[in-house]
Design an enzyme around this catalytic site. Structure first.
Site, mmCIF file in Angstrom:
data_model
loop_
_atom_site.group_PDB
_atom_site.id
_atom_site.type_symbol
_atom_site.label_atom_id
_atom_site.label_comp_id
_atom_site.label_asym_id
_atom_site.label_seq_id
_atom_site.Cartn_x
_atom_site.Cartn_y
_atom_site.Cartn_z
ATOM 1 N N GLY A 94 31.847 36.005 44.651
ATOM 2 C CA GLY A 94 32.729 34.753 45.265
ATOM 3 C C GLY A 94 32.841 33.862 44.117
ATOM 4 O O GLY A 94 33.235 32.574 44.253
ATOM 5 N N THR A 96 35.244 33.712 41.410
ATOM 6 C CA THR A 96 36.428 33.316 41.134
ATOM 7 C C THR A 96 37.010 32.565 42.416
ATOM 8 O O THR A 96 37.778 31.548 42.259
ATOM 9 C CB THR A 96 37.318 34.570 41.249
ATOM 10 O OG1 THR A 96 36.873 35.260 40.003
ATOM 11 C CG2 THR A 96 38.625 33.937 40.723
ATOM 12 N N THR A 122 42.468 42.584 32.722
ATOM 13 C CA THR A 122 43.875 42.924 33.082
ATOM 14 C C THR A 122 44.202 43.368 34.312
ATOM 15 O O THR A 122 44.959 44.350 34.804
ATOM 16 C CB THR A 122 44.455 43.898 31.878
ATOM 17 O OG1 THR A 122 43.484 44.915 31.783
ATOM 18 C CG2 THR A 122 44.650 43.137 30.699
ATOM 19 N N ARG A 123 43.002 43.367 35.146
ATOM 20 C CA ARG A 123 42.810 44.180 36.293
ATOM 21 C C ARG A 123 43.816 43.990 37.376
ATOM 22 O O ARG A 123 44.625 44.834 37.971
ATOM 23 C CB ARG A 123 41.291 43.797 37.083
ATOM 24 C CG ARG A 123 40.337 44.853 36.713
ATOM 25 C CD ARG A 123 38.979 44.228 37.406
ATOM 26 N NE ARG A 123 38.715 42.740 36.969
ATOM 27 C CZ ARG A 123 37.802 42.139 37.721
ATOM 28 N NH1 ARG A 123 37.009 42.727 38.497
ATOM 29 N NH2 ARG A 123 37.611 40.958 37.257
ATOM 30 N N GLU A 168 35.911 34.724 33.918
ATOM 31 C CA GLU A 168 35.183 35.673 33.335
ATOM 32 C C GLU A 168 34.798 35.225 31.984
ATOM 33 O O GLU A 168 35.138 35.854 30.992
ATOM 34 C CB GLU A 168 36.232 36.745 32.962
ATOM 35 C CG GLU A 168 37.292 37.308 34.158
ATOM 36 C CD GLU A 168 36.398 38.149 35.184
ATOM 37 O OE1 GLU A 168 35.367 38.620 34.508
ATOM 38 O OE2 GLU A 168 36.725 38.243 36.393
#
Ligand SMILES: Nc1ncnc2c1ncn2[C@@H]1O[C@H](COP(=O)(O)OP(=O)(O)O)[C@@H](O)[C@H]1O
Ligand SMILES: Cc1cn([C@H]2C[C@H](O)[C@@H](COP(=O)(O)O)O2)c(=O)[nH]c1=O
Ligand SMILES: [Zn+2]
Length: 290
Positions: A94, A96, A122-123, A168
Site C-alpha cells: 500500500g 503507492t 513502465t508497468r 518508486e
C-alpha cells in the site's frame, strides 16, 4: 491495501533547539546565531544599538529595495522549513496508495503538489502513478530527480510548489541529495514511497539513507501470500538475480518472515537440484559425444 500495519519509527518530536538552549549556561555561538536568524526572519523590533536592531535594519533595507529588485537572501536567514516523510514496505503493502492519499489530502488544503515516479517503472502507465488496485494519479515520469526543477519550471517550482510526492524511490540515484535540498533549503514537503529492501532483503537504492534526515518513517506490511499472516518482505518467484527487475504479481509476492526463509531455502534447493541435473545432462551430452 489490506491488513496494513503502520509503525512510525521516528515521530515528530520537540524542537532540538529548545532542548539544547535550555541547558546552555551562557550565550554560545550557536544560540547567538539562532537569535540573529530568528530576528531576521521575524523582523523583531529591538532597542536601538542592540544587535537585533542592526539586523532589523538589514531586513527592512532589503525589504525596501525589493520593490525594484528581487529580495537578497541574508546569509543567516533560514528558508521556511520543509519536511520529509518516508513510506516503505514490501510490494503490495500500500505504499503507492498511502502516497496518493497523503498527496490528495495536501491538495485539499490548497497546497500545490507534484508527483514524480521513476521512468524505469513502465508497468501500468508512464504518465500516472497507479496502485495495484488500479487507482491513478498524473505524475512526472523521470530518469532522475535533478532534472525535475527545470522541467517543472524553475519559477513555478521555487515560488509555488509546496509538496512533492516521489514513488518508486528506490530507482532514483540522486534521491538523498534531492530530498535534502528540497526540504532543508527550499521549504518543500517531500513524501517518498519506495522499497526499503529488494528480493534478497538487501537495502534498495538510497531509500534507507533518508531515515536520518526524515521527519517520519512508516513501514507498511502486506499479507503473506502463503499463510495470510503479516508480510514484511518481497519474494521473487523467478530465477533472475539482477536487483532491478520490473514486474508485478507474476514475478513477486509478499511473504511473512517464516515463508521468506522457507521460500529461500526451497528456491535454493530447487536451484541446486536443477543445477546438478543440468550438469549431469551436460556430462551425458559430453560423454555421448566422445
Ligand atoms: N498479489 C497481491 N498481494 C497483495 N496485494 C495485492 C496483490 N495484488 C494486488 N494487491 C492489492 O494491492 C494493494 C496495494 O497496492 P499499492 O498501493 O500499489 O502497493 P505498493 O505500492 O506497496 O506495491 C493492496 O491493497 C491489494 O488490494
Ligand atoms: C523486490 C524487487 C522489486 N523490484 C521492482 C518490481 C516493481 O517494478 C517495483 C516495486 O513496485 P511496488 O510499487 O513496490 O509494487 O520494483 C525490483 O526491481 N527488484 C526487487 O528486488
Ligand atoms: Zn507466511
Amino acid at each position: 491495501m489490506f491488513g496494513v500495519s503502520m509503525r512510525t519509527l521516528i515521530s515528530p518530536s520537540l524542537s532540538p533547539f529548545s532542548l539544547h538552549l535550555h541547558h546552555l549556561p551562557k550565550p554560545s555561538l550557536f544560540s547567538t546565531v539562532l537569535r540573529f536568524s530568528s530576528a531576521i526572519n521575524n523582523n523583531i523590533k529591538s532597542p536601538k544599538n542592540s544587535p537585533r536592531s542592526a539586523i532589523s535594519t538589514v531586513k527592512s533595507q532589503t525589504t525596501a529595495s525589493s520593490s525594484s529588485s528581487p529580495p537578497q537572501s541574508h546569509p543567516l536567514s533560514f528558508s521556511p522549513p520543509g519536511e520529509i516523510h518516508v513510506v516503505v514496505g514490501p510490494m503490495f503493502s500500500g505504499k503507492t496508495t498511502t502516497l496518493l492519499r497523503r498527496i490528495l489530502a495536501e491538495k485539499l488544503t490548497g497546497k500545490k503538489i507534484a508527483v514524480i515516479k521513476s521512468n524505469k517503472d513502465t508497468r501500468y502507465c508512464t504518465e500516472s502513478i497507479v496502485t495495484h488496485d488500479g487507482e491513478k494519479f498524473p505524475c512526472w515520469s523521470l530518469p532522475d530527480l535533478s532534472s525535475f526543477k527545470e522541467r517543472f519550471g524553475t519559477d513555478e517550482y521555487e515560488n509555488r510548489l509546496d509538496v512533492i510526492g516521489i514513488d518508486e524511490a528506490q530507482f532514483f540515484g540522486d534521491l538523498y541529495e534531492f530530498c535534502r535540498e528540497a526540504a532543508d533549503k527550499e521549504g518543500k514537503t517531500v513524501i517518498v514511497a519506495g522499497l526499503d529492501g529488494d528480493f534478497m532483503r538487501r537495502r534498495f537504492g538510497s531509500v534507507l539513507d533518508l531515515i536520518p534526515i526524515a521527519d517520519t518513517v512508516t513501514k507498511l506490511t502486506s499479507r503473506c501470500e502463503v499463510c495470510g499472516k503479516r508480510a514484511s518482505f518481497t519474494m521473487r518467484k523467478t530465477e533472475e538475480k539482477v536487483t532491478e527487475l520490473i514486474g508485478g504479481a507474476e514475478v513477486y509476492m509478499p511473504v511473512c518472515r517464516n515463508h521468506y526463509v522457507c521460500g529461500q531455502s526451497v528456491l535454493e534447493t530447487a536451484r541446486a537440484v536443477l543445477d546438478s541435473s543440468s550438469t549431469k545432462t551436460h556430462d551425458v551430452v559430453v560423454a555421448s559425444s566422445l
